[in-house]
Every structure is written in structure tokens, then in C-alpha cells.
Design a protein around this motif. Structure first.
Motif, short mmCIF file in Angstrom:
data_model
loop_
_atom_site.label_atom_id
_atom_site.label_comp_id
_atom_site.label_asym_id
_atom_site.label_seq_id
_atom_site.Cartn_x
_atom_site.Cartn_y
_atom_site.Cartn_z
N LEU A 54 51.62 35.59 32.87
CA LEU A 54 50.37 34.96 33.34
C LEU A 54 49.84 33.99 32.29
CD1 LEU A 54 48.67 38.04 35.04
CD2 LEU A 54 49.37 35.91 36.17
N GLN A 55 49.92 34.41 31.04
CA GLN A 55 49.41 33.56 29.97
C GLN A 55 50.21 32.26 29.89
OE1 GLN A 55 46.76 33.78 28.28
NE2 GLN A 55 47.09 32.19 26.71
N SER A 56 51.54 32.39 30.06
CA SER A 56 52.39 31.19 30.03
C SER A 56 52.00 30.24 31.16
CB SER A 56 53.86 31.57 30.16
OG SER A 56 54.19 32.54 29.20
N PHE A 57 51.78 30.83 32.35
CA PHE A 57 51.38 30.03 33.51
C PHE A 57 50.02 29.37 33.26
CE2 PHE A 57 50.39 30.18 38.36
CZ PHE A 57 50.88 28.89 38.50
N LYS A 58 49.10 30.13 32.63
CA LYS A 58 47.76 29.61 32.36
C LYS A 58 47.87 28.36 31.47
CE LYS A 58 43.46 30.58 29.97
NZ LYS A 58 43.58 29.68 28.85
N ASN A 123 42.75 43.49 30.74
CA ASN A 123 43.33 42.19 30.37
C ASN A 123 43.90 41.49 31.59
OD1 ASN A 123 42.74 42.13 27.66
ND2 ASN A 123 44.50 43.44 27.15
N LEU A 124 44.63 42.27 32.37
CA LEU A 124 45.22 41.67 33.56
C LEU A 124 44.16 41.39 34.63
CD1 LEU A 124 48.65 43.47 34.00
CD2 LEU A 124 48.21 41.09 33.48
N LEU A 125 43.18 42.28 34.71
CA LEU A 125 42.11 42.05 35.70
C LEU A 125 41.37 40.76 35.38
CD1 LEU A 125 40.61 45.62 36.24
CD2 LEU A 125 41.79 44.19 37.91
N SER A 126 41.40 40.36 34.14
CA SER A 126 40.78 39.10 33.76
C SER A 126 41.76 37.94 33.92
CB SER A 126 40.32 39.19 32.29
OG SER A 126 40.02 37.92 31.81
N ALA A 127 43.05 38.21 33.53
CA ALA A 127 44.04 37.13 33.50
C ALA A 127 44.37 36.61 34.89
CB ALA A 127 45.31 37.64 32.82
N VAL A 128 44.44 37.48 35.88
CA VAL A 128 44.81 37.02 37.22
C VAL A 128 43.76 36.05 37.78
CG1 VAL A 128 45.27 37.74 39.59
CG2 VAL A 128 46.23 39.04 37.70
N PRO A 129 42.44 36.43 37.80
CA PRO A 129 41.46 35.46 38.31
C PRO A 129 41.43 34.17 37.50
CG PRO A 129 40.44 37.62 38.02
CD PRO A 129 41.81 37.72 37.45
N VAL A 130 41.71 34.28 36.19
CA VAL A 130 41.73 33.06 35.38
C VAL A 130 42.80 32.12 35.92
CG1 VAL A 130 42.40 32.16 33.12
CG2 VAL A 130 40.82 34.09 33.25
N VAL A 131 43.99 32.66 36.12
CA VAL A 131 45.10 31.83 36.60
C VAL A 131 44.80 31.30 38.01
CG1 VAL A 131 47.50 31.94 37.33
CG2 VAL A 131 46.82 32.91 35.14
N LEU A 132 44.28 32.19 38.87
CA LEU A 132 44.02 31.76 40.26
C LEU A 132 42.95 30.66 40.31
CD1 LEU A 132 44.16 35.15 42.21
CD2 LEU A 132 45.84 33.30 42.19
N ALA A 133 41.93 30.80 39.48
CA ALA A 133 40.87 29.79 39.45
C ALA A 133 41.45 28.45 39.05
CB ALA A 133 39.76 30.20 38.49
#
Lengths: 1185, 76
Positions: A54-58, A123-133
Motif C-alpha cells: 500500500l505504501q508503495s502504491f501511495k 496502520n492498515l486501517l489508515s493506509a487503505v483510506p489514504v490510498v483510496l482517497a
């Protein structure tokens, strides 16, 4: 267990659990292909690897979103393209085969998210919405990928995702790293594709907008201001809310706005928000709530509660400034102005103007109550002095939180609200008692004064009730008063302001008072509107009473006129702005509430003189300055002139203004100084008011003929002087003292100059005698001017002035022969004084009617010409011949004696004696030429008196008294003549007694009281006097409006009483109030007198012409010829305007003209022609001919 | 000066306002100085003061303003 081991560690250096979560930075790798991306994002139960993906995608998305086509190099752009292709390929490869509501987009990410939820990995609960946004943000920029974006949004609406969203939104307050990205993601979703899924999202609001209010409350904490790049949950929540407002349909908005907790949270902390967010909130609310006509009014008013408005008004004091953004306080001001003054915004409610909520302006009140109690019959009339129930309570609350004295904008907001909700004016000041108007030279006081000025300047609501017409009942006086002079402006405070030693304070108070008096004037006029009497109920009286009460209350609240006068007097001479204001205030008092103004007995002359002096000084300075650098501002002159206008108006209103009295301060009289100011004023300065005063005073003081005679009044003098100013200013300067002297003399002895003109007219032989009395005064004063030491300059000036003046005088229709005669006399004086005669141009001055004159003179010239032609109608009416005249005017002598009366009365009862006229016949016998008959009559009169006294006759006392006094008068007269016989009494006395009997018979007669008081005054009457003449002619009629009835009675008895030359003497004898004839002629000159009465006077004149010397006396001593001429002119004037047949008149106007002409002829025929010719230098003969 | 044509009401109004302010500051110079040293005189107070002073122009009708402004000296 590792964890336990950690806890057990002795040294506290080990990282704490909480910190571990936050600070553990995720790993990442650079993505080169879509395949790699897919692998990275593929679901992996290993949470670390998931996070790595997810971080790489972000980072990939970040780099894509940070691109800038304008500044990026070609190489960079190429890189972007390649990266975008990776994302695109990835999205297309993961796109579900069937695209419907239940299809899940990005299944791997969603599964990772779900897994994170299950294992509670924050961490993931935060990372997913970050990426989706970020992804949604990127997709919203690409039309091609919009369907995929929409698919992702729909995926978010699926139950599993909803639960995750709900859970994230309601995470602990401290978990901003979860809450914020979720809010951001939702915002991107709401806005995606123009709000395509806003509606279904709102349907799922239970989870989608979960804890919105709470999240709005999670503000940034810390000393440093919030970082724009790391917005707080509040910022994100607010932005989500605003986006929702933008894209939701009206019904959904209504529901959203009804969530009180959300709405309250929105503005609760607005003061701490970053400027850009505040602007977003204000603009968003304005565009999508206030000005959205589809949002129901009640939704708006639910939202714009007092609390919200007060919070927004707190932004007037917003402290965080941003250079590149508009001012927050301005934005808040604009917002409040719109919200509070636009009725469609849901805050402003329609009020009834000055009628409070509980007052029914059309309440039916029994007319009996109204008549008996007046305004007191209206129950609510006095109810609102301490509290006003208002409809706009939200605004009322807001206003109390504003500080108009310290902020121009807040003052503007309040006055704007007052304007649209006038009911709040009284309410505001009643509630806001803490702030007084006690003068203090501070910014706050000035701010408050400015606010009060704006409030007073507001117009009164239309018809007081803002309706389409006046209500039945007047508004409560106290409320009207609070609108005119708001409560802080009380007498004490205002007086202190006026007397304050800081002149600026008095200046501010004066200006407010000016507005207040003007407003009072409007209010009173509204109360007096004729519309109040045209309704079903005639409430005019009620409104009038209310108006009176209003004026009374105003007087109680405003400072005394004396304070205003003193304040005006104390203003230094150079403070013209302040002086202008103070004089305007006084003038308004004279115009609007003269009863108060006149009470002060204010002598305006000294101030007027000061003003005139200053104007003259300014003129001089101006002349001096024009040669140097020009420091004098002509605008100051114009401003001073305005003060002068005010003073002139006051002078006009105050009795006893001495226009022609020179004083120590001024070398010339006020009138002449004013004349000078007018003539010498700068070009372009409007002097209409000065001109009006000059006109008025000149005519009133008889310096020039009155305008109604077709004369242009003072225009002639003004035109001459103006021309002279242009052609030869130096000669004019020398002329002023002389002119002043002539004008002053003219007013102190007007008769003298009128007579002088008459004398001149004898030589001139002109029938039109109009010439300015000023000309006569000039003639008289010329010899003195010639003798004076500085005669040369004065005469030089006059030699330029006089020909022009006389020329113009003639041009406007003054008598040419008379003016020529005047010129001749003047010329004489010039010869003596100057050694040469008056330089009269070869061309006759009287013929000059050149074009350079003002239009008014021209116009007046035209008018005069029209009049000079003499109206044709009326001239063709022939004079009555002597027979006709006799028929109309000659009445038989009622005192003609019938000696049989001596015997006839003896058998009659007292009633018959009085009522049938036997007593009167007997009295008439006193006029008999035979002494024996007179004696006999007197004895009989005394006998009747005795008989009456002993009778039961109702008015016996009065009749007895009358007869006894008559007998006594006769006796006294005889004794005074030392003749042992009854001397014939003057016919007036006898006629009076005869007519008095008829009055005494009837106690309802209007003269009954006057005759009785005469009878009780003394035992006999003076034979030199004409009884009751004074009482009727000059005293009040005492009984109703019986003046003309009494006059009729008097004229009748006077006609009977004019028989002999001795009687005639009584008529022309000099008396305190003038000879009787003079007074009778004056009475008949009254244009409103009815013809029968005037005919009666004419009959007396006719009677006089029958007596020897009567006509001559009338002509030479009473100017009866001119008098009749005037009546003729008057009647001729009427003939041209009046239609025929004024019913009830004995004679029509035409007949009257004939009568006058006949009487003129009769007078001429019966007078001593030789004497009259000599007296009038043939004038009378000319008139008759 | 060449402005023979009539000035618009807006021009008149702004010219009159500046004249009014100029006169007022001249007449009340002393008092204005005192206000400036008062405790409550803050940054925006100057705006408030100017605003308060120029309110008085409302007491002059447009015609009166024109009359006063248009007697202005014709000098360069």
C-alpha cells in the motif's frame, strides 16, 4: 512472551506500545510495471507486506498527483505518463467482469482493509483510506477512468466497507491518522463525477457521516498553527460536510442542516480555523444554503440560529491573517449582511414597522371611548416603554452581541438590520442600557456617535407599519420617539454634549439633532396625513393627538433651545462647518417646532451681522488673495453662505428683526449689507434664498412697490447694481453708504416719500402713479450728498447709477412722466453739487430695454405691458346716470319728522310703544328743526321712560335707561351750549337711539351686550362721539362671528345719522383711530366684504354728497376718487375671472362697476370744482373724464 | 481648466466629501489629536474616525454639494 519481556525491562528506554504503532515507518519500493503493482497489492495475510504494498502504491499516486504539466520537463512528463499507464493497466486488470451494484472493485485492497479490521491493525486501517482517497482524486482528473472511479465509490457503499468506514470514523479521538484519511476518502467519493453518488452516500449516512459532529470537534492542538498539509479531523470533517452540502439535493440538505449537533459543531470552533477553511465555510454556506432558493426557508432558519450567527459574528475579531486571502472579517460581514437582511435566508421575519408584536394597529375601539379618552383608549399605547416584543428575536439576540461603537462594519450591519426590521431599533436600545452617550473624547464615543447618527438617519417605515396604507391607530408614541431620538440620546447627555468644551463633541451632537428634527418633521407630517380622515372611522383627532404627544416627548428628550443657541454662539468664527451645522439646527427648530424655538426670544441680528461681516471679509480676502497665492477657498465662501441662508430663514421666522438698523458692527444696515453680498457675490454662487429675503423685505418695508401690482419689486435695483458691478465697481463702492441712507429713510418714514411722489405726480400729470418710494428718498437725499465732503465720488457713482436705475424703472412700467420729473429734480442737485447736470445719455434713458437684462425683468416687463393695456372688460360698462344712481344709493331720511307721534303714543301700551315703533318715532322728533317740537318730544320721551319703568315689560330697565340717557344727553348738550333750549342733537345720536331700541327688544341680538355696557357706562353720551363705532369697527364681535352683522347695524344707523353739515363734521372729525370716513372707506376696501355691505358704505358717501361741502371733503380729505378707482380696478379684475351670477348679490360685479362710476360722477358734479381742480392739479378731472 | 461640462454626481460627492473632511480636520484638529492619544485608539480607529467625520456630508443635499464644490477656484 515477547511483550511481557518488554514490559519487564528495567530500563525505560524501550519504546512504548503506542509509539511503536505511530512511528514505525512503512517500507516501500518503486513500482515499474502494473504486474508488479498487482503483486504488491494482492491480498497477503502478512500485515507488514500488505502495508509495504500500500505504501508503495501511495508513493506512486503521490508522484502522479504532484505532477505539473506547466513546469515539468518533457522527461518528467514522460515518466508520469508511464506511471499513469501502470495505474491504468492495474485498474483495468482488476476491474470486475460484471459491472453492477454488487461488483467489488479493487478486491485485493478491500480484502486487505477488511482483514485489517478483523485484526484491528490501525496502520492498515489508515493506509487503505489514504490510498483510496488519493486514487479517487487521481481518477477524478481522468475522464477515461471515471467509470472505474464510480465503481470504487459504489464498492465503498457495500456493507463490508460501510462497516469499516463507520468504525474508522468513530475511532478514538486520538486516532486522527485513521479518522482524517477516512474523511478525505469520503469527501473524494462525494465529489466524484460531480456528486454522482452523493445521493446513495447520504442514504448510507448512518455510517458514512458517522460521528461527524464529534469529528468536527477534533481540532488541531498545539502552539503552532495547523499545518495545511496535515489537516486536522475537524478540517477534514468540515470539508466533507461542505462538499456534501454542495452536491446534495435540497431535501437531503434540509435533513443535514437539521442535525443540530453537526450545525453547532460547524461554527463552534470557527474562530480557530485556518483562514482558507473559514472562507470555505462562509462561501460554502452562502452559496449552497443561503442563496440556494431550493432549500426550504425553515431549513435555513433552523441552521441560522442565534448561536450560529453569534459565532460567525465572532469572526469580526478573527486574528489569524493570511496575506494572499481576502480578509476574514470582511467575508464574515458580507455573510451576515446577506443572512440577516435577505428575507429568503430564513432569519429575517416580516415585522409591522413601529407596531410591536402585541399591538394590533387596526384594533376596533368603541368611538365613545376614543372620544372620551383619546389615545388612552388604546390599551397598548403606553405599554412598550421598557420592553418591546419583537418578531425578529434571533436578530435581536445577535444585535446584543455586536459592538457598533468599535467597528464600522458592525455598525453597518446593525443599521442594515434596523433598516429591514425597524421593530428592532427601540428593542435594541431598551436592552442595551449599559452603554450611555455621556460625552468623552475617545474613539469609542465617536464610534457610538457615528452609529447613532446612522440609526437616526434611517427613514421611518412606510406608513409606520410597512403596509400599503396607514393603519387605523397611530403607533405607540414611545416607539416612534425611540426611532427619532434613540434612548441614549436623552436630554441630559445631549445637553452635556452641546456644552462640552471639546467642540467636536458638540459638532457630532448637533449633526445628530439635525437629523432627529428632520425625522420628527416627517413623523408629524405622517401623523397629519389626510388619509386618516378618509377611513371608515374618522381617526384624524387621534392621530393629531399622537402627533402632539410626539412633539411633547421630543421636546422632553431634546436639549433646550437655549443650549443650542449658546452652543452656536460659542463656536469660533472660522469654524464654518460647525457654524453651518448649528445654524441649520436652529433653523429647523424654527421651522418644525416654532413653539419651542420662539420661546427662547432669540435675537438673530447679532449673529446675522457677524455672518454678513465675515462674508464681506472673505470677499476682501479673496480679492487680496487672488493676487498672491490664493489661500482663500471659495468653497468656504459658499459654505458660509449656507450659514447665512439659515440665519436669514431664522430672521424671517423671528418677529422684530431690524433690517434697517445700522449697528456698531456693521457700517451698513443688515439689508444693505445683504444687498451688497448679493450683488458682489462670486460668479456661480447660487443666491436664491438671499434673493428671496431681499424681495420679501423690500416689499414689506415699502421700499419698492408690491409685486402684485405687476412690478418686479427689487429686481430693478438689483439689475442696475449688478450691471454697475460689472462695468464700474469702484463707483459702486462709493455708492453703498448713500444707498443705505436712502433705503433706511424710506423705511422709517414711508408716508413721507409717498406724499413726495404725489406732489411730484401733480406736476407730472400721470394717472399711473407707481414709482418706487426709493426714488423719492434719493431725490430728497441728493442735495445732502452733494454737500458732503466726499461728494465727488458719490455723485460720480450716482451719475452712473441713476440713469440706469430710472431707465429700468420705466421699462418695467413705472410712471414715465413721474420718473422724468424725478430726473429733472435730481439733475438740479447735480448741477449744484457737481457743477454739471446729470449726464443723461442722448438717447432717452426710458426707452432702453436692451437685451442684457435678466429674464425676470423681461418677463415682468411683459406682464406690466399686458396690464398697462388695461383690461378691456369692465371699461365698456357705462356709469349709472343720476336717476339710476339715486335709485340705488339714495335712501329716504328715516328721521324725517312726523309730529303726530307726539300724540299717537299716549294711548298705546308699553309693548306697542316699543315693538310698534312709537318710541322710535318720538325719538326721531328730536331731530326736528323746530325747538318746540324737540322740547315736546323730550318731555314725552321722559314720560314714556317713566311708563316703561313702571310696566311689566321684560326689557323695561334697559329701555328706560336708554330713554333717560338720551334725554340727559340732550339736556347736557343744551347746557353746554348755554342756550336755554333743547339744542338739536347730532343725528348720529338720535339714529343710534332709534336703532338701539330695536336691539334692546331682542336679547339675542349680537349687539345686545355692547349696547348694555354702553348704557351702564354713564348717565349721558358724549355728543362728539359716534356711539359704538369703535366697539364695532375695532373690537372683537364678542358674540360668535357676528362681525359683519354688527357692521351692518352700524352702517345702517350711520346712514340715518348723516343728515346735516354738522353731522358731516362728526364724520370727518379727527379721532384717535382716524376720522370715521377714513375708517369706513378702509372697511369697504376689504375685498372679502359682501356687496350689500359695501353698498351701504356707498350710500353713506352718496348721502355725504347731498350735504353741502360733503363731496369736496370726501375728495380732498379722504381721497375718495382714488379709493373708488381702486374699487373699480378690483372689480374689473374680478370681471375678467368671475363667471356671471353670484347668486344672492344685490348687484352683480358689472352693476357695481356702474355704481362706482356713477358715484365718481356724482362726486365730481357736487364738489367745489375749483378747489378740487386746484388741489389735484386737474388730476380728478382727468379721472372723471 | 477645461471641465466645462457638468460633473457627475459621483464626482461631486467625492469632491465634497474630501472638502468636508479637510474642513472638519482643520476645525477639530486639536480634539482629533486628543482622540489619537486616547487609550481606546487602536489600528482600525482611524477608519472609524474618518467614517464618523464624513457622515456629515449626508446633511447636504446633492444640489447643495454641487453648489459648494462648483464654486471651487479655477486655478492650476
Amino acid at each position: 512472551m515477547g511483550k511481557r519481556q518488554f514490559r519487564g525491562a528495567e530500563n525505560g528506554d524501550g519504546p512504548r506500545k503506542r509509539q511503536r504503532v505511530v512511528h514505525e515507518a512503512p517500507t516501500s519500493e518503486v513500482i515499474h510495471t502494473s504486474r508488479q503493482l498487482r503483486q504488491l497489492l494482492a491480498f497477503d495475510p502478512d500485515l507488514g507486506r500488505s502495508r509495504h504494498g500500500l505504501q508503495s502504491f501511495k508513493l506512486l499516486l503521490d508522484s502522479l498527483l504532484s505532477r505539473d504539466d506547466k513546469t515539468d520537463s518533457a522527461e518528467k512528463r514522460q515518466q508520469h505518463e508511464a506511471r499513469f499507464t501502470i495505474v491504468k493497466e492495474y485498474l483495468q486488470s482488476t476491474k470486475p467482469i460484471e459491472d453492477d451494484e454488487s461488483s467489488t472493485y479493487l478486491p485485493d485492497i478491500m480484502q486487505t482493509w477488511s482483514n485489517a479490521g478483523q485484526v484491528n491493525n490501525e496502520n492498515l486501517l489508515s493506509a487503505v483510506p489514504v490510498v483510496l482517497a488519493l486514487l479517487l482524486k487521481l481518477l477524478s482528473q481522468s475522464l477515461e477512468l471515471t467509470p472505474i472511479g464510480l465503481g470504487i465509490c459504489r464498492t465503498l457503499l457495500q456493507k463490508r466497507q460501510q462497516e469499516l468506514i463507520s468504525r474508522s470514523l468513530s475511532a478514538d479521538k486520538g486516532k486522527a491518522f485513521i479518522i482524517s484519511p477516512t474523511l478525505r476518502m469520503l469527501r473524494e467519493a462525494v465529489c466524484f463525477d460531480g456528486g454522482a453518488i452523493a445521493r446513495p452516500m447520504f442514504r448510507a449516512r448512518v455510517s458514512m457521516l458517522k460521528s461527524l459532529a464529534r469529528n468536527m470537534g477534533i481540532v488541531h492542538i498545539g502552539e503552532e498553527p495547523e499545518d495545511i498539509k496535515k489537516p486536522s479531523p475537524r478540517t477534514n470533517a468540515v470539508q466533507l460536510f461542505l462538499s456534501a452540502l454542495k452536491y446534495l439535493h435540497p431535501e437531503a440538505k434540509k435533513e443535514l442542516l437539521a442535525q443540530r449537533d453537526v450545525v453547532t459543531a460547524l461554527t463552534r470552533d470557527i474562530k480557530q480555523d485556518l483562514p482558507y477553511l473559514v472562507l470555505d465555510i462562509l462561501n460554502g454556506l452562502r452559496d449552497h444554503v443561503l442563496l440556494d432558493n431550493k432549500v426550504p426557508r425553515e431549513a435555513k432558519s433552523n441552521f441560522l440560529s442565534s448561536t450560529t450567527l453569534i459565532k460567525i459574528s465572532g469572526l469580526y475579531y478573527y486574528r489569524l491573517a493570511s496575506d494572499d486571502l481576502p480578509s476574514i472579517s470582511d467575508a464574515a460581514h458580507d455573510f451576515l449582511m446577506t443572512a440577516c437582511t435577505n428575507p429568503s435566508c430564513g432569519v429575517l421575519r416580516q415585522d409591522s414597522g413601529l407596531y410591536p408584536r402585541e399591538a394590533d394597529p387596526n384594533a376596533a375601539i368603541p368611538s365613545a371611548d376614543l372620544e372620551e379618552l383619546g389615545l388612552e383608549a388604546i390599551v397598548w399605547m403606553n405599554k412598550f416603554k421598557t420592553e418591546v416584543p419583537v418578531r425578529n428575536f434571533v436578530l435581536s439576540n445577535l444585535l446584543q452581541n455586536l459592538r457598533p461603537w468599535s467597528s464600522v462594519k458592525q455598525s453597518e450591519l446593525i443599521t442594515a438590520i434596523f433598516k429591514v426590521a425597524p421593530e428592532l431599533i427601540a428593542d435594541f436600545f431598551i436592552k442595551n442600557k449599559s452603554f450611555t452617550f455621556e460625552p468623552k473624547l475617545s474613539a469609542t464615543w465617536i464610534g457610538y456617535a457615528a452609529f447613532l447618527f446612522n440609526t437616526v438617519a434611517l427613514p421611518l417605515p412606510e406608513y409606520f407599519c410597512r403596509g400599503s396604507g396607514y393603519a387605523e391607530l397611530p403607533p405607540p408614541t414611545s416607539i416612534v420617539m425611540d426611532n427619532i431620538l434613540p434612548l441614549p440620546l436623552n436630554q441630559k447627555a445631549l445637553s452635556r454634549c452641546l456644552t462640552n468644551k471639546a467642540r467636536m463633541i458638540s459638532f457630532f451632537a448637533t449633526r445628530i439633532l439635525i437629523l432627529a428634527v428632520q425625522k420628527l418633521d416627517t413623523a408629524v407630517k405622517m401623523h397629519q396625513d389626510p388619509a386618516h380622515s378618509s377611513k371608515f372611522h374618522n381617526n384624524q383627532a387621534l392621530w393629531t393627538e399622537a402627533a402632539r404627544r410626539l412633539v411633547d416627548e421630543f421636546c422632553q428628550r431634546s436639549p433646550g433651545i437655549k443650549e443650542m443657541i449658546n452652543s452656536y454662539r460659542s463656536i469660533p468664527e472660522d469654524d464654518i462647518l460647525h457654524r453651518e451645522a448649528a445654524s441649520q439646527l436652529l433653523r429647523l427648530y424654527y421651522e418644525v417646532i416654532p413653539q419651542v424655538a420662539l420661546m427662547a426670544k432669540f435675537d438673530v441680528s447679532p449673529l446675522l451681522e457677524t455672518a454678513l461681516k465675515r462674508l464681506s471679509k472673505q470677499e476682501k480676502q479673496k480679492e487680496a488673495a487672488s493676487e498672491e497665492d490664493g489661500e482663500i477657498d471659495p468653497r468656504d465662501f459658499a459654505l458660509s453662505l449656507k450659514e447665512l441662508e439659515n440665519l436669514l430663514a431664522i430672521a424671517g421666522y423671528s418677529p422684530g428683526m431690524r433690517w434697517f438698523a445700522a449697528t456698531e458692527q456693521l457700517t451698513l444696515s443688515p439689508f444693505t449689507t445683504l444687498l451688497k453680498v448679493y450683488v458682489e457675490a462670486l460668479h456661480g454662487v447660487s443666491l436664491a434664498p438671499v434673493r428671496q429675503v431681499l424681495d420679501f423685505v423690500a416689499v414689506e418695508q415699502q421700499v419698492v412697490p408690491a409685486k402684485d401690482k405687476g412690478h418686479p419689486g427689487i429686481s430693478v435695483l438689483l439689475e442696475t447694481l449688478k450691471e454697475l458691478t460689472a462695468s464700474s465697481p469702484s463707483s459702486l463702492a462709493a455708492l453703498w453708504p448713500f444707498l443705505d441712507k436712502c433705503l433706511t429713510r424710506c423705511t422709517t418714514a414711508p408716508v413721507k416719500y409717498l406724499e413726495m411722489l404725489q406732489d411730484l405726480a401733480k406736476d407730472a400729470e400721470d394717472e399711473v402713479l407707481t414709482v418706487s418710494p426709493l426714488v423719492a428718498a434719493i431725490i430728497e437725499q441728493l442735495p445732502f450728498a452733494a454737500k458732503a465732503t466726499d461728494s465727488k465720488t458719490t455723485l460720480d457713482g450716482l451719475s452712473r447709477f441713476l440713469p440706469k436705475f430710472l431707465g429700468y424703472s420705466a421699462a418695467v412700467g413705472e410712471s414715465k412722466p413721474l420718473l422724468e420729473a424725478a430726473l429733472a429734480v435730481m439733475s438740479d442737485s447735480f448741477t449744484k453739487g457737481l457743477g454739471k447736470s446729470l449726464a443723461v445719455p442722448k438717447k432717452h434713458p426710458f426707452k432702453q430695454t436692451k437685451g442684457g437684462k435678466s429674464t425676470e425683468v423681461k418677463q415682468d416687463t411683459n406682464n406690466t405691458a399686458a396690464e398697462g393695456k388695461k383690461p378691456e372688460s369692465g371699461d365698456d360698462v357705462a356709469a349709472l346716470d343720476s336717476e339710476q344712481l339715486e335709485r340705488v344709493l339714495d335712501l329716504p331720511d328715516s328721521l324725517a319728522t312726523d309730529n303726530s307721534a307726539l300724540i299717537k303714543w299716549q294711548n298705546k301700551s308699553v309693548d306697542e310703544l316699543v315693538d310698534e315703533g312709537h318710541a322710535i318715532s318720538l325719538i326721531s322728533l328730536l331731530a326736528s328743526e323746530h325747538a318746540s317740537i324737540r322740547k315736546e318730544a323730550l318731555v314725552n320721551i321722559l314720560k314714556i321712560a317713566a311708563k316703561v319703568q313702571q310696566s311689566e315689560y321684560e326689557e323695561k330697565e334697559q329701555i328706560w335707561l336708554l330713554l333717560s340717557e338720551l334725554a340727559e344727553t340732550a339736556r347736557v348738550a343744551a347746557v353746554s351750549q348755554a342756550v336755554n333750549a333743547v339744542a338739536p342733537l347730532p343725528s348720529t345720536i338720535i339714529a343710534f337711539a332709534c336703532h338701539a331700541v330695536n336691539v334692546l327688544r331682542d336679547p339675542t341680538h349680537s349687539l345686545y351686550p355692547k349696547i348694555n355696557s354702553l348704557l351702564t357706562r354713564g348717565p349721558f353720551w358724549s355728543v362728539d362721539r359716534v356711539p359704538l363705532a369703535d366697539e364695532v369697527l375695532t373690537e372683537e364681535p364678542a358674540v360668535g362671528d357676528s362681525y359683519f352683522a354688527q357692521l351692518n347695524w352700524l352702517l345702517a344707523y350711520l346712514l340715518d345719522g348723516l343728515r346735516t353739515s354738522k353731522d358731516l363734521e362728526l364724520f370727518h372729525k379727527k379721532r384717535a383711530k382716524g376720522p370715521l370716513f377714513e375708517r369706513l372707506l378702509a372697511v369697504a376696501g376689504n375685498p372679502y366684504m359682501r356687496t350689500p355691505l359695501r353698498m351701504q358704505v356707498l350710500r353713506i358717501l352718496y348721502r355725504a354728497t347731498k350735504i353741502e361741502g360733503g363731496s369736496t371733503t370726501l375728495v380732498t380729505r379722504f381721497g375718495v376718487v382714488s379709493w373708488l378707482e381702486e374699487l373699480l380696478k378690483m372689480k374689473k379684475g374680478l370681471l375678467t375671472t368671475q363667471t356671471q351670477g353670484a347668486a344672492g348679490n344685490i348687484v352683480s360685479s358689472e352693476d357695481e362697476v356702474a355704481v362706482y362710476k356713477g358715484l365718481l360722477k356724482r362726486i365730481w358734479d357736487t364738489c367745489d370744482k375749483g378747489r378740487v381742480k386746484g388741489w389735484s392739479k386737474g388730476g380728478v378731472e382727468g379721472v372723471i373724464a | 481648466m477645461s471641465d466645462n461640462k457638468q460633473k457627475s454626481q459621483q464626482e461631486i460627492s467625492s469632491e465634497f466629501t474630501s472638502y468636508y473632511l479637510q474642513r472638519a480636520t482643520k476645525e477639530f484638529a486639536e480634539d482629533l489629536d486628543k482622540v489619537r492619544t486616547a487609550d481606546d485608539f487602536k489600528n482600525d480607529a482611524i477608519h472609524l474616525l474618518v467614517n464618523a467625520l464624513q457622515q456629515g456630508t449626508a446633511l447636504f443635499s446633492p444640489e447643495e454639494q454641487r453648489r459648494i464644490v462648483e464654486t471651487a477656484p479655477e486655478r492650476k
